[in-house]
Design an enzyme around this catalytic site. Structure first.
Site, PDB file in Angstrom:
ATOM      1  N   SER A  21      -5.875   2.852 -48.781  1.00 37.16           N
ATOM      2  CA  SER A  21      -6.700   2.922 -47.777  1.00 37.16           C
ATOM      3  C   SER A  21      -8.138   3.484 -48.244  1.00 37.16           C
ATOM      4  O   SER A  21      -8.392   3.422 -49.618  1.00 37.16           O
ATOM      5  CB  SER A  21      -6.029   3.674 -46.578  1.00 37.16           C
ATOM      6  OG  SER A  21      -7.066   3.394 -45.536  1.00 37.16           O
ATOM      7  N   ASN A  22      -8.775   3.660 -47.187  1.00 40.23           N
ATOM      8  CA  ASN A  22     -10.291   4.263 -47.548  1.00 40.23           C
ATOM      9  C   ASN A  22     -10.777   5.422 -46.818  1.00 40.23           C
ATOM     10  O   ASN A  22      -9.961   5.744 -45.825  1.00 40.23           O
ATOM     11  CB  ASN A  22     -11.395   3.250 -47.942  1.00 40.23           C
ATOM     12  CG  ASN A  22     -11.430   2.259 -46.420  1.00 40.23           C
ATOM     13  OD1 ASN A  22     -11.584   2.832 -45.392  1.00 40.23           O
ATOM     14  ND2 ASN A  22     -10.837   1.169 -46.382  1.00 40.23           N
TER      15      ASN A  22
END
Ligand code: PMT
Length: 211
Positions: A21-22
């Site tokens: 993810s980020n």
């Protein structure tokens, strides 16, 4: 006006307990949704996993997890939208295989093979009909202007809001941000560092009330 906004990160599963993810928190996209609601628009918000509460008064709220789910929700909602704002930080890659059981650690390295996710903005840009306004974001650590203008052209955006990321106090996760807003017709506006909630109102007013 019907306004469609996406916000937050996506999660691309590696196995039942891990994902790629980020750092997106959804703050920027949710602020735009709130600003559009304040202006009296009917707002659909498609959101990745964030810890923010859904703004009150949304016409529709769609929670998604992966880039594929985000793509599906955005394509489904796009035909009825007059203004579409793409603020989500969609993962560009996902694991080729998602293991159905937890991957056990072993000695040495683990190599993950990744493949591209769909570029949702590119897909929506191809489907844009006359009268629809498509606004993208560009998150850049280098060459802000040239990268933003290239993304606007390639993805058929009418506007692009470029932000510097990787610096403290702005971009991902901060309550504040600074944006340079470029229009496809060549206009450009600098929105200085300020709370995302204030910035969101200024952004919409520039897009919806062209000078
Ligand atoms: O959520 P916050 O913590 O408040 O942080 C806000 C933000 C930094 C995430 C936000 O301001 C922002 O910049 N959003 C866009 C992030 C991004 O993915 O930018 P990009 O330059 O990689 O992508 C360009 C455009 O294509 C974006 O509109 C993006 O939504 C879109 N895109 C990208 C990849 C992909 N697979 N599909 C897409 O639709």
């Amino acid at each position: 006006m019907n306004v469609l906004i996406n916000a937050g990160p996506t999660r691309e599963s590696i196995d039942p307990v891990r994902f790629i993810s980020n750092r997106s928190t959804g703050k920027m996209g949710y602020a735009i949704a709130e600003a559009a609601l304040k202006l009296g628009h009917a707002v659909t918000l498609v959101s990745g996993p964030v810890s923010l509460a859904a703004p009150e008064g949304l016409a529709r709220f769609v929670r998604i997890e992966s880039a594929a789910e985000m793509a599906e929700a955005m394509k489904q909602a796009m035909p009825g939208a007059d203004l579409i704002v793409l603020c989500a930080a969609v993962a560009d890659y996902r694991p080729v295989v998602c293991s159905s059981s937890k991957i056990k650690k072993g000695e040495g390295r683990l190599i993950l093979e990744l493949e591209r996710t769909e570029d949702i903005a590119l897909s929506l840009g191809k489907r844009k009909r006359a009268g629809q306004i498509l606004v993208g974001f560009a998150a850049e650590t280098d060459d802000l202007e040239s990268n933003a203008l290239r993304k606007m052209r390639e993805k058929n955006f009418d506007w692009i809001a470029a932000n510097e990321v990787g610096k403290p106090g702005r971009g991902f996760a901060s309550d504040n941000n600074a944006l340079t807003l470029y229009a496809a017709d060549g206009r450009r506006f600098n929105l200085e560092l300020k709370p995302k909630k204030v910035l969101a109102g200024e952004l919409l007013s520039l897009i919806l009330n062209p000078l």
